[in-house]
Enzyme design. Structure first.
Site, mmCIF file in Angstrom:
data_model
loop_
_atom_site.group_PDB
_atom_site.id
_atom_site.type_symbol
_atom_site.label_atom_id
_atom_site.label_comp_id
_atom_site.label_asym_id
_atom_site.label_seq_id
_atom_site.Cartn_x
_atom_site.Cartn_y
_atom_site.Cartn_z
ATOM 1 N N LYS A 1 -24.711 100.750 -45.055
ATOM 2 C CA LYS A 1 -23.331 100.496 -45.491
ATOM 3 C C LYS A 1 -22.908 99.072 -45.194
ATOM 4 O O LYS A 1 -22.171 98.459 -45.956
ATOM 5 C CB LYS A 1 -22.355 101.479 -44.826
ATOM 6 C CG LYS A 1 -22.399 102.859 -45.437
ATOM 7 C CD LYS A 1 -21.179 103.661 -45.039
ATOM 8 C CE LYS A 1 -21.229 105.059 -45.680
ATOM 9 N NZ LYS A 1 -20.184 105.937 -45.211
ATOM 10 N N LYS B 1 -29.818 108.427 -53.373
ATOM 11 C CA LYS B 1 -29.001 109.620 -53.138
ATOM 12 C C LYS B 1 -27.824 109.670 -54.116
ATOM 13 O O LYS B 1 -27.239 108.623 -54.408
ATOM 14 C CB LYS B 1 -28.480 109.542 -51.695
ATOM 15 C CG LYS B 1 -27.824 110.793 -51.181
ATOM 16 C CD LYS B 1 -27.278 110.589 -49.774
ATOM 17 C CE LYS B 1 -26.049 109.719 -49.763
ATOM 18 N NZ LYS B 1 -25.292 109.708 -48.514
ATOM 19 N N LYS C 1 -20.711 109.452 -53.934
ATOM 20 C CA LYS C 1 -19.408 109.168 -54.547
ATOM 21 C C LYS C 1 -19.158 107.674 -54.621
ATOM 22 O O LYS C 1 -18.289 107.228 -55.366
ATOM 23 C CB LYS C 1 -18.277 109.896 -53.812
ATOM 24 C CG LYS C 1 -18.282 109.791 -52.316
ATOM 25 C CD LYS C 1 -17.377 110.878 -51.688
ATOM 26 C CE LYS C 1 -17.816 111.197 -50.271
ATOM 27 N NZ LYS C 1 -17.446 112.487 -49.777
HETATM 28 P P1 TYM Z 1 -20.111 112.853 -46.384
HETATM 29 O O1 TYM Z 1 -18.653 112.919 -46.620
HETATM 30 O O2 TYM Z 1 -20.851 111.646 -46.841
HETATM 31 O O3 TYM Z 1 -20.822 114.118 -47.019
HETATM 32 C C1 TYM Z 1 -20.362 115.430 -46.728
HETATM 33 C C2 TYM Z 1 -21.527 116.389 -46.693
HETATM 34 O O4 TYM Z 1 -22.208 116.359 -47.952
HETATM 35 C C3 TYM Z 1 -23.590 116.101 -47.760
HETATM 36 N N1 TYM Z 1 -24.075 115.271 -48.868
HETATM 37 C C4 TYM Z 1 -25.163 115.555 -49.570
HETATM 38 N N2 TYM Z 1 -26.039 116.566 -49.492
HETATM 39 C C5 TYM Z 1 -27.062 116.576 -50.368
HETATM 40 N N3 TYM Z 1 -27.240 115.615 -51.317
HETATM 41 C C6 TYM Z 1 -26.388 114.576 -51.428
HETATM 42 N N4 TYM Z 1 -26.556 113.660 -52.370
HETATM 43 C C7 TYM Z 1 -25.285 114.518 -50.528
HETATM 44 N N5 TYM Z 1 -24.243 113.657 -50.368
HETATM 45 C C8 TYM Z 1 -23.526 114.130 -49.336
HETATM 46 C C9 TYM Z 1 -23.649 115.335 -46.436
HETATM 47 O O5 TYM Z 1 -24.924 115.428 -45.848
HETATM 48 C C10 TYM Z 1 -22.579 116.025 -45.636
HETATM 49 O O6 TYM Z 1 -23.082 117.215 -45.053
HETATM 50 N N6 TYM Z 1 -20.475 111.755 -41.519
HETATM 51 C C11 TYM Z 1 -20.234 112.815 -42.478
HETATM 52 C C12 TYM Z 1 -18.900 113.516 -42.302
HETATM 53 C C13 TYM Z 1 -18.663 114.041 -40.940
HETATM 54 C C14 TYM Z 1 -19.270 115.167 -40.335
HETATM 55 C C15 TYM Z 1 -18.678 115.285 -39.060
HETATM 56 C C16 TYM Z 1 -20.240 116.068 -40.766
HETATM 57 C C17 TYM Z 1 -17.780 113.526 -40.036
HETATM 58 N N7 TYM Z 1 -17.767 114.275 -38.907
HETATM 59 C C18 TYM Z 1 -19.071 116.299 -38.161
HETATM 60 C C19 TYM Z 1 -20.637 117.080 -39.880
HETATM 61 C C20 TYM Z 1 -20.051 117.190 -38.605
HETATM 62 C C21 TYM Z 1 -20.245 112.212 -43.874
HETATM 63 O O7 TYM Z 1 -19.999 111.045 -44.089
HETATM 64 O O8 TYM Z 1 -20.443 113.120 -44.855
#
Ligand code: TYM
Length: 348
Positions: free
Chosen positions: A124, A207, A210
């Site tokens: 990032k 990947k 968004k």
């Molecule tokens: P975020 O918002 O990027 O994504 C949310 C969840 O979606 C999954 N994900 C995917 N899975 C499969 N293929 C993809 N292309 C894909 N894009 C996103 C992510 O693996 C995630 O499970 N850091 C985290 C948010 C967070 C969090 C937490 C998660 C903050 N605190 C505590 C678990 C526990 C994040 O940025 O996810």
């Protein structure tokens, strides 16, 4: 599916926590890698806590009006996908101050070296690491706080969050060692299913995200049936028919991605999909996948649109969720202050 016990069980009963950033719309990657599985965990009867992590979202610039909208839309997405706010706790992070409080304490537990090794930060920040927010660097410590403020034992996520969860384990272990307690569980990542890493529709080595500038690279949960269908039909592929075994997909990332998406949407394994479509051309497979995706996603999109017509109701639901979340996290974080040696004598 039953959950593997967390290593420091049994004094930590199974509790699931996970979060999604409301930093834009939800994608098919979020749905298959996270949301769909959040619903399964809820339906298995495990205690489930799901959070719209708005404080994580602002580690990169968010327009305030768009953040508010995206938070409500993500909440609508959770409910439309099957999260029942009576059974799961659904709320936005900033309404429960325990996250920020424990996040600070974990900033003082985590080591600079650990954070510097986080590949997502490096990706990032890119060449711009001098100019990104301090919050982006500290992000994984707040993520550990999200989870451990509830002493959650299991965290369903997509593949890309694995390293962050390893850091959460390191933080829990270091805290327990430093203070001579067995206070925090060492969490188990739950990374399972056919679509733990959904790839871009334009490039099978990237990947689905968004934040990809190309809207054609992803399916948004707000896309209508026609858009979903067109995006799948135009998805990049090669010109070979589908092979009859998974091995034959080894060097064909785009084909592998579409097979995985089909498998996850239909609750099949990728191997079962191969059996059904061995030898099929993409001229056959893509329309079948488009129909399947529309059949599964359109009802969610329509329900999200309906829910978004009443934002006050969404705010009420996440407000109630926040109160329930606070009731669990507050005593845990108060105990942390005590363990750390902070005096708690404020007159109330
Ligand atoms: P975020 O918002 O990027 O994504 C949310 C969840 O979606 C999954 N994900 C995917 N899975 C499969 N293929 C993809 N292309 C894909 N894009 C996103 C992510 O693996 C995630 O499970 N850091 C985290 C948010 C967070 C969090 C937490 C998660 C903050 N605190 C505590 C678990 C526990 C994040 O940025 O996810």
């Amino acid at each position: 599916m039953s959950l593997a016990p967390a290593p420091t069980a049994p004094q930590f009963p199974a509790r699931i926590f996970s979060g999604i950033q409301p930093s834009g719309g939800l994608t098919l990657g979020n749905y298959l890698g996270a949301l769909k599985r959040f619903v399964q965990k809820q339906d298995e009867g495990i205690e489930t806590i799901y959070c719209l992590v708005d404080m994580h979202a602002i580690t990169v610039w968010q327009d305030p009006a768009k953040l508010r909208h995206a938070t409500r839309e993500a909440a609508a997405g959770f409910i439309a996908a099957g999260i029942d706010p009576a059974r799961s706790i659904l709320f936005n992070q900033s309404q429960v101050t325990a996250h920020a409080e424990l996040g600070w304490i974990f900033n003082c537990v985590a080591r600079m070296g650990w954070m510097s090794r986080m590949t997502q930060f490096k990706d990032k920040a890119g060449k711009n690491s001098e100019n990104v927010s301090l919050g982006l660097f500290a992000y994984p410590a707040l993520m550990a706080a999200d989870i451990l403020a509830y002493k959650a034992t299991h965290v369903p996520v997509g593949e890309d969050q694995k390293q962050h969860l390893e850091l959460c384990r390191d933080i829990a272990i270091k805290f327990n060692n430093d203070y001579g307690v067995n206070f925090f569980p060492v969490v188990e990542p739950v990374i399972e299913g056919a679509a733990t890493r959904v790839m871009s529709l334009r490039d099978g080595t990237m990947k689905m995200s968004k934040s990809d500038p190309s809207d054609q690279s992803r399916i948004n949960l707000t896309d209508d049936a026609d858009t979903i269908s067109k995006k799948i039909r135009k998805a990049k592929t090669d010109s070979e028919p589908l092979p009859d075994t998974l091995d034959g997909l080894k060097d064909r990332p785009e084909a592998r991605n579409l097979v995985n998406i089909y498998a996850a949407l239909s609750d099949m394994t990728a191997a079962q999909v191969m059996t059904d479509y061995a030898g099929a051309q993409f001229g056959t497979f893509k329309p079948a996948l488009a129909d399947l995706a529309v059949a599964k996603l359109e009802p969610i999109t329509l329900e999200m649109t309906r829910l978004m017509q009443d934002p006050a109701e969404i705010d009420r639901i996440i407000g109630q969720g926040a109160a329930r979340a606070d009731a669990i996290a507050r005593p845990i974080v108060d105990e942390v202050y005590d363990i750390v040696g902070m005096i708690r004598s404020r007159v109330v």
